[in-house]
Design an enzyme around this catalytic site. Structure first.
Site, mmCIF file in Angstrom:
data_model
loop_
_atom_site.group_PDB
_atom_site.id
_atom_site.type_symbol
_atom_site.label_atom_id
_atom_site.label_comp_id
_atom_site.label_asym_id
_atom_site.label_seq_id
_atom_site.Cartn_x
_atom_site.Cartn_y
_atom_site.Cartn_z
ATOM 1 C CG HIS A 105 -5.038 -1.081 -8.760
ATOM 2 N ND1 HIS A 105 -4.490 0.038 -9.349
ATOM 3 C CD2 HIS A 105 -5.166 -0.790 -7.439
ATOM 4 C CE1 HIS A 105 -4.287 0.966 -8.425
ATOM 5 N NE2 HIS A 105 -4.702 0.499 -7.260
ATOM 6 C CG ASP A 115 -4.160 -1.193 -3.747
ATOM 7 O OD1 ASP A 115 -4.352 -2.310 -4.275
ATOM 8 O OD2 ASP A 115 -3.489 -0.291 -4.284
ATOM 9 C CD GLU A 116 -4.479 3.363 -4.761
ATOM 10 O OE1 GLU A 116 -3.777 4.290 -4.334
ATOM 11 O OE2 GLU A 116 -4.287 2.814 -5.864
ATOM 12 C CB VAL A 117 -11.855 -1.067 -3.995
ATOM 13 C CG1 VAL A 117 -13.081 -1.561 -4.752
ATOM 14 C CG2 VAL A 117 -10.903 -2.226 -3.719
#
EC number: 3.2.1.52
Length: 319
Positions: A34, A90-92
């Site tokens: 992100h 998160d969500e790497v």
């Protein structure tokens, strides 16, 4: 569009305004994913991205990345007196596709015996966690980071994936204090009525007022043995579909009142019908405050605001 940012004076004003209302502002600097906005400003620290998620990650293979981010955290911690910093985590996987072929990351993996991008991710977070701890601040992370070996007395996990109760179980088993914010039913950018079209859903499911009110962690797992580790609940409102203040109000109110009762009322003591009766008085307060709220009693009187400007029509509560 010119660069947009908060000055230090603006941040101090926000922190002061919140403190006067007994609110603590906790900053979040997402990493290693992100990071698109930061990488657009400072591309030399980018670890690449993927279609749909351009320049999504920081480069964990460059030593300069850690210096750059540590300097940001030092300034952030000085501006926010919360003594807590959220680093995301998160969500790497949405944007680390270039990591395996990045020469910097290849050298890092070889020199530290890191076998894959997942271990690179853990290495990165441990180093950045130390940057938070050395400033005597608590580290806050999304639930993907529950698998990383971090000191449980200095780290708080935010459980957001309701489809991964095993991760909640892992966080509690390891002794992490945990905040419950599952996307169902606590993502307030999700639509709240079957007729609403502008917003998100999860497999066609949405977050109605009643679903928020009826939330119980017991539907995912028995936490009685670790209930002291659960700090509370949180709603998240991501703003990709929020074009103006009217829509922000519409998504928050009255669901935030249901969230409040979840936080302070045991499941066995909740009464949805009683709550709905009490809510009528709150809707009048919302009206007096000039909020464009969703009216669950007369939905047609509060149509979903979609790209509507300041001239949006106000509706009486009819109560």
């Amino acid at each position: 569009m010119p660069a947009q940012y908060y000055t230090q004076e603006q941040i101090k004003e926000i922190v002061s305004y919140a403190a006067q209302r007994f609110i603590t502002v906790i900053p979040e600097i997402d990493m290693p994913g992100h990071a698109t906005a930061a990488n657009k400003a400072y591309p030399e620290f980018s670890g690449g991205g993927a279609p749909g998620h351009p320049e999504f990650t920081f480069n964990p293979g460059k030593e300069e990345t850690y210096t750059y981010l540590s300097n940001i955290l030092r300034e952030t911690n000085a501006l926010f007196p919360a003594q807590m910093i959220h680093l995301g985590g998160d969500e790497v996987s949405y944007g680390n596709q270039k990591w395996p072929t990045n020469p910097d990351i290849q050298r890092l993996m070889a020199s530290h015996g890191l076998k894959d991008v997942k271990t690179v991710e853990r290495y990165f977070m441990k180093r950045m966690a130390d940057s938070v701890y050395m400033r005597n601040a608590k580290l806050l992370l999304w639930d993907e980071m529950a698998e990383v070996d971090l000191p449980v007395d200095k780290t708080i996990i935010y459980w957001w994936r309701q489809d991964r109760p095993d991760v909640l179980e892992l966080a509690l088993k390891k002794g992490f204090k945990t905040v419950l914010c599952p996307r169902l039913p606590f993502y307030f950018d999700f639509v709240q009525d079957s007729t609403h079209t502008n917003g998100r859903k999860w497999n066609k499911l949405y977050n109605s007022l009643q679903n928020v009110y009826n939330f119980s962690v017991d539907q995912y797992m028995n936490v009685s043995a670790q209930k002291d580790l659960i700090l509370g609940v949180q709603a998240d409102l991501w703003t990709e579909t929020v074009q103006n203040e009217q829509r922000l109000d519409f998504l928050l109110f009255p669901r935030i009142t249901a969230l409040a009762e979840v936080g302070w009322t045991a499941k066995e003591d909740r009464d949805y019908q009683g709550y709905m009766e009490r809510l009528k008085g709150h809707l009048k307060l919302f009206q007096e405050a000039g909020l464009y709220y969703y009216n669950p009693f007369y939905p047609a009187r509060s149509p979903e605001p979609v790209k509507i400007g300041a001239g949006i029509k106000r509706f009486d509560t009819g109560l």
